[in-house]
Design a protein around this motif. Structure first.
Motif, mmCIF file in Angstrom:
data_model
loop_
_atom_site.group_PDB
_atom_site.id
_atom_site.type_symbol
_atom_site.label_atom_id
_atom_site.label_comp_id
_atom_site.label_asym_id
_atom_site.label_seq_id
_atom_site.Cartn_x
_atom_site.Cartn_y
_atom_site.Cartn_z
ATOM 1 N N ASP A 95 43.331 45.107 47.794
ATOM 2 C CA ASP A 95 44.231 43.946 47.695
ATOM 3 C C ASP A 95 44.726 43.493 49.072
ATOM 4 O OD1 ASP A 95 43.857 44.368 45.048
ATOM 5 O OD2 ASP A 95 45.979 44.614 44.518
ATOM 6 N N GLN B 100 47.084 49.015 46.799
ATOM 7 C CA GLN B 100 46.296 48.904 45.562
ATOM 8 C C GLN B 100 44.856 48.470 45.873
ATOM 9 O OE1 GLN B 100 49.250 47.439 45.949
ATOM 10 N NE2 GLN B 100 50.555 47.970 44.230
ATOM 11 N N ALA C 239 40.582 48.390 43.845
ATOM 12 C CA ALA C 239 39.785 48.631 42.625
ATOM 13 C C ALA C 239 38.327 48.822 43.004
ATOM 14 C CB ALA C 239 39.922 47.443 41.675
ATOM 15 N N CYS D 201 34.605 48.230 41.613
ATOM 16 C CA CYS D 201 33.903 47.452 40.588
ATOM 17 C C CYS D 201 32.427 47.818 40.604
ATOM 18 C CB CYS D 201 34.026 45.954 40.874
ATOM 19 S SG CYS D 201 35.726 45.395 40.747
ATOM 20 N N LYS E 228 35.337 48.575 35.849
ATOM 21 C CA LYS E 228 36.317 48.459 36.938
ATOM 22 C C LYS E 228 37.280 49.639 36.867
ATOM 23 C CE LYS E 228 39.646 45.082 38.680
ATOM 24 N NZ LYS E 228 40.196 43.752 38.534
ATOM 25 N N LEU E 229 37.664 50.156 38.026
ATOM 26 C CA LEU E 229 38.649 51.246 38.085
ATOM 27 C C LEU E 229 39.727 50.867 39.093
ATOM 28 C CD1 LEU E 229 39.595 54.159 37.466
ATOM 29 C CD2 LEU E 229 38.136 54.917 39.342
ATOM 30 N N GLU E 230 40.974 50.795 38.616
ATOM 31 C CA GLU E 230 42.065 50.443 39.530
ATOM 32 C C GLU E 230 42.718 51.699 40.084
ATOM 33 O OE1 GLU E 230 44.536 47.567 37.544
ATOM 34 O OE2 GLU E 230 42.956 46.072 37.801
ATOM 35 N N VAL F 15 43.565 57.495 41.410
ATOM 36 C CA VAL F 15 43.791 56.645 40.245
ATOM 37 C C VAL F 15 45.291 56.568 39.996
ATOM 38 C CG1 VAL F 15 43.266 56.361 37.806
ATOM 39 C CG2 VAL F 15 41.570 57.321 39.364
ATOM 40 N N HIS G 209 34.522 53.100 37.307
ATOM 41 C CA HIS G 209 33.820 51.817 37.176
ATOM 42 C C HIS G 209 32.386 52.043 36.709
ATOM 43 C CE1 HIS G 209 33.476 53.765 40.991
ATOM 44 N NE2 HIS G 209 32.576 52.941 41.472
#
Ligand code: IMP
Length: 193
Positions: free
Chosen positions: A75, A115, A117, A119, A137-139, A160, A180
């Protein structure tokens, strides 16, 4: 059943093989076909690159192939390194080079502003030219220090949400449950089973 995986990335191959084995599918690495020429990853999206990679191996083997294109979207870096995750620190960058650059670029950012992610787009392509896409997707957050020795790529710096453990501190099966790639593979398997 056997499925050819259009990838030479050992980390990805390990995770894909582990997930496919749970339903009795054997993942066959493209290297077992000799010196196949991999696709040039010059697409602007994960989708484009995943299709390119799968199609290149379908054309050379005449068999259905599965390819993965994935990336880390941070981000605070406006979504970088994204589709360029493998060569974030340069064309021949190692995982260590990429991770060091990520730590440097995020140096001024406190934990609550880290933050990110992962993908993943998987393309399953067939000799008739058709392809099916599966995404996951994994944030999570980017840690301030390396943690763990397993996994690959940015795993030692990715935790995570809420957990202090990085992806490099998880077993392959544990990572596949949430990742993801694991989620994209789950969609692919649901489609067939
Ligand atoms: P590509 O899909 O070959 O373009 O490479 C994606 C790059 O993203 C990899 O080389 C890794 O650096 C990173 N990456 C993708 N998936 C993961 C993951 O599950 N863990 C850590 N790094 C990953």
């Amino acid at each position: 059943m056997r499925l050819i995986i259009a990838s030479q990335n050992k980390g990805k191959l390990k995770e894909i093989s582990c997930a496919l084995a749970t339903v009795g599918i054997e993942a066959v690495a493209m290297d077992s076909f000799g010196d196949l020429v991999p696709a040039i990853e010059d697409g602007e999206t994960l989708e484009e690159n995943a299709i390119k990679k799968a199609k290149a191996v379908v054309q050379q083997t005449g068999l259905p192939c599965l390819a993965d294109d994935s990336g880390l979207m941070v981000d605070a870096l406006n979504g970088r390194p994204g589709v360029y995750s493998a060569r974030y620190a340069g064309e021949d960058a190692s995982y260590a080079d990429n991770n060091e650059l990520l730590l440097r670029e995020l140096k001024e950012f406190p934990p609550e502003k880290r933050q990110a992610a992962f993908c993943c787009v998987m393309a399953l392509c067939y000799p008739d030219g058709k392809c099916q896409l599966f995404t996951g997707k994994l944030e999570g957050v980017i840690l301030e220090q390396f943690q763990g020795n397993d996994g690959f790529g940015y795993d030692p710096l990715f935790a995570v949400g809420g957990q202090q453990r990085s992806l490099a501190q998880m077993s392959v099966a544990e990572k596949n449950e949430i990742s993801h790639r694991g989620l994209a593979l789950q969609k692919l398997l649901n489609h067939f089973i």
